[in-house]
Design an enzyme around this catalytic site. Sequence first.
Site, mmCIF file in Angstrom:
data_model
loop_
_atom_site.group_PDB
_atom_site.id
_atom_site.type_symbol
_atom_site.label_atom_id
_atom_site.label_comp_id
_atom_site.label_asym_id
_atom_site.label_seq_id
_atom_site.Cartn_x
_atom_site.Cartn_y
_atom_site.Cartn_z
ATOM 1 N N THR A 130 3.757 -31.958 -26.496
ATOM 2 C CA THR A 130 3.607 -31.227 -27.756
ATOM 3 C C THR A 130 4.976 -30.955 -28.363
ATOM 4 O O THR A 130 6.016 -31.122 -27.727
ATOM 5 C CB THR A 130 2.915 -29.868 -27.553
ATOM 6 O OG1 THR A 130 3.845 -28.935 -26.962
ATOM 7 C CG2 THR A 130 1.682 -29.994 -26.696
ATOM 8 N N ASP A 131 4.970 -30.519 -29.595
ATOM 9 C CA ASP A 131 6.177 -29.945 -30.175
ATOM 10 C C ASP A 131 6.176 -28.446 -29.876
ATOM 11 O O ASP A 131 5.245 -27.914 -29.258
ATOM 12 C CB ASP A 131 6.238 -30.233 -31.677
ATOM 13 C CG ASP A 131 7.670 -30.243 -32.211
ATOM 14 O OD1 ASP A 131 8.565 -29.638 -31.577
ATOM 15 O OD2 ASP A 131 7.904 -30.846 -33.260
ATOM 16 N N TRP A 132 7.201 -27.776 -30.322
ATOM 17 C CA TRP A 132 7.497 -26.386 -29.995
ATOM 18 C C TRP A 132 6.320 -25.451 -30.305
ATOM 19 O O TRP A 132 5.940 -25.300 -31.454
ATOM 20 C CB TRP A 132 8.734 -25.963 -30.786
ATOM 21 C CG TRP A 132 9.360 -24.668 -30.424
ATOM 22 C CD1 TRP A 132 9.114 -23.457 -30.989
ATOM 23 C CD2 TRP A 132 10.393 -24.452 -29.447
ATOM 24 N NE1 TRP A 132 9.922 -22.492 -30.431
ATOM 25 C CE2 TRP A 132 10.720 -23.080 -29.477
ATOM 26 C CE3 TRP A 132 11.065 -25.275 -28.547
ATOM 27 C CZ2 TRP A 132 11.697 -22.520 -28.652
ATOM 28 C CZ3 TRP A 132 12.038 -24.719 -27.729
ATOM 29 C CH2 TRP A 132 12.349 -23.363 -27.782
ATOM 30 N N ASP B 97 3.191 -25.588 -30.173
ATOM 31 C CA ASP B 97 2.149 -26.045 -31.086
ATOM 32 C C ASP B 97 0.731 -25.881 -30.565
ATOM 33 O O ASP B 97 -0.209 -25.903 -31.360
ATOM 34 C CB ASP B 97 2.405 -27.495 -31.498
ATOM 35 C CG ASP B 97 3.301 -27.575 -32.717
ATOM 36 O OD1 ASP B 97 3.314 -26.610 -33.497
ATOM 37 O OD2 ASP B 97 4.001 -28.586 -32.888
#
Length: 770
Positions: A314-316, A318
């Site tokens: 995932t991104d930060w 998310d």
Amino acid sequence: MRKQTILAAGLALVLAACGTSGQSDGSDKVERIPRVEALLKQMTLEEKVGQMAQVTLDVVTVGNGPFHTEEPMRLDTALLRKALVDYKLGSILNTAGAKARTREEWFTVINQIQEMAMKETRLGIPVLYGVDAIHGVTYTAGSTLFPQQIGQAATWNREIVREGGAITAYETRASCTPWTFSPVLDMGRDARFPRMWESFGEDVYLSSQMAHEIVKGYEGDANQLDDPNRIASCIKHFLGYSVPESGKDRTPALIPEIELLERHVPPFAQAIRSGAQTLMVNSGLINGVPVHCNYDILTKLLKVDLGFTGLVVTDWKDIENIHTRDRVAASQKEAVKLCINAGIDMSMIPYNFDFCDYLIELVNEGEVSMARIDDAVRRILNVKHKLGLFERPVTHYDQYPDFGSEKFAAVARKAATESITLLKNEENVLPLPKNAKVLVTGPNANSMRTLNGGWSYSWQGDRVEEFAADYSTILEALESKVGKDHVMHVPGVEYNHSGKYWEDVVVDIPAVVRAAAKADYVLMCIGENSYCEKPGDLHDLSLSENQTALARALIATGKPVIMILNEGRPRIVRTLVPGCKGVLQTYLPGNYGGLALADILYGDANPSGKLPYTYPMFVNTLVTYDHKPSENQAKMQGMYDYESDFAVQWPFGHGLSYTTFTYSDLRLSSKQLTANDSIVVSVTVKNTGNREGMEVVQLYTSDMYASITPDVRRLRGFQKVSLQPDEAKEVQFTLKASDLSFINAKLQRDTEPGEFEVQVGGFVEKFEFQ
């Protein structure tokens, strides 16, 4: 019309649904490595879930909360033990205290992390450490920083992009880290988007070519990740992240399926074919659905149709955003369920351990299958095995003698030089005579921060001056080049570093005008301050009012003004261009950008950069070169004159030189093409000027008629060639049927029979596909 299908997409992108499917999920394609399989058999559910979790370094350092690490940086043993031993975490990322660290600090910290992971946990599985090494090793002091990706694309030089990736890999390993969250393969098709400078520009082919080169630069020709000079790449942000409706970061996008497949998938598909090991997900929404919980994109498209067998991260924060921001999940626990079932393998949490608790509960409740957990953990452990972390969990900085070397600096300087793009050179005002008196002005004239941009020593690039004092700003490079006696500096406008990044303040424009009276030339350095991601959102793409006022005052003096643009995205300068004798675009060239620019301004280097995007003329006309014919309807049947023409400041692929090139003898090996054949396109390029130069030979094709409206033209090949005065070279390209294909209304990639045009250097030839 008969259609020949070159490659069927085979997709059922129902983008309006989250959930699971009874079809294959791609797990059968993932490599079974004996060591990994043996570990999986021994692991408890808690150990498996821990491998799927990733926290930021600040969580385990001495301090009083995220981004409040005490100095000197040091690990909090109790917090680290909670993460690695209690929660059995498999990954840590980022720097601490929001700034770069020395190689010695990195070794000390990561060595301690690995020692605890391998000695105090039951199975001794090493941690996978990752950083945003974006244009060099972002968070290591003394590293070699290259132009940002948009500048690398402007070089149109495959070799230099690969070499920059290899140097970044070497220096990242010297920093004891095996994994970078790079490259960005989002398409730079909207000038408003604050992460445009992280892309390789607007074109599918150029982006795909550069994707291949940088992945091979990071991972090696054969993706030999156990080589201590190589790192695992992370292609991001899958998929369609860079074209939100508002132009602002992490806001909703509306993207038709045809557009997703035609414009956004190809660079990722190329990177996957090139062996990219990991992938990060789009933080936004497509057609109302957060991509992080979109099974059709993450599993059916990515893992099944594209055959991606690596790790999906995932991104930060998310997964949390699915609940708190997007309100698709009624609770954090439900958000975890949706995202893991959609195909997420690792969660960048990044601050707490709730993800682990929720996921364990979900498995025990039968809401997430053990098969899905095993698939995710297998992908994670495979990457760790391929990186050689079980045998060599840390690399030592003293084994990397070329870190920050002059040899690497020369490559970065060359990349900066080849990226800088000469957009206007009226009456050959450039290059400048070295005995001329120049006035250097503008907020970007004496700043290392603006040369580097975001992801430079800190996330927003706001701490560059702490680490880059030994490098040359534009002003310092010019003074070094011709001597301080020939250079005056009056800023006129400066950035408000204590306030919002984009704000600038007027210092004294009248003082600049007075100084201009004493100068032969004015070098006006304008553009943007550094920014990254959401803080880079803006409401108006126009150049700031203060910088515009400075420019108008200088143009009114009648002195020859050279506009030097130092910006992450193209700001509107329509009203200023006519009054400037020369215009140069530097993009974000990195620490060697000042020296590279000075070389070009005074003729010690010949500019060869070409725009990797269409430079807009108006804020309401943000178009790309590969638009549809209906985008240009300035006159309809000769009756009306609408403001609907293709009005741009400078076109995609534009860039001038101090020499001249002529094209001749465009030839096709055949005027007929079939599915199993190819056509060789040849053209002769000659340097008709009086100095050596590099030209980017660009090949475009146009489909004259198709079942859906074709793009007016598409880039299908490019080569950068160096020519001495009066030297000519024949340049060849090979066109295949697949190069002419497009996504049709049935979501199939087809090449349809009919007439096509080939365009190179202003010449056109036609052929038919049968």
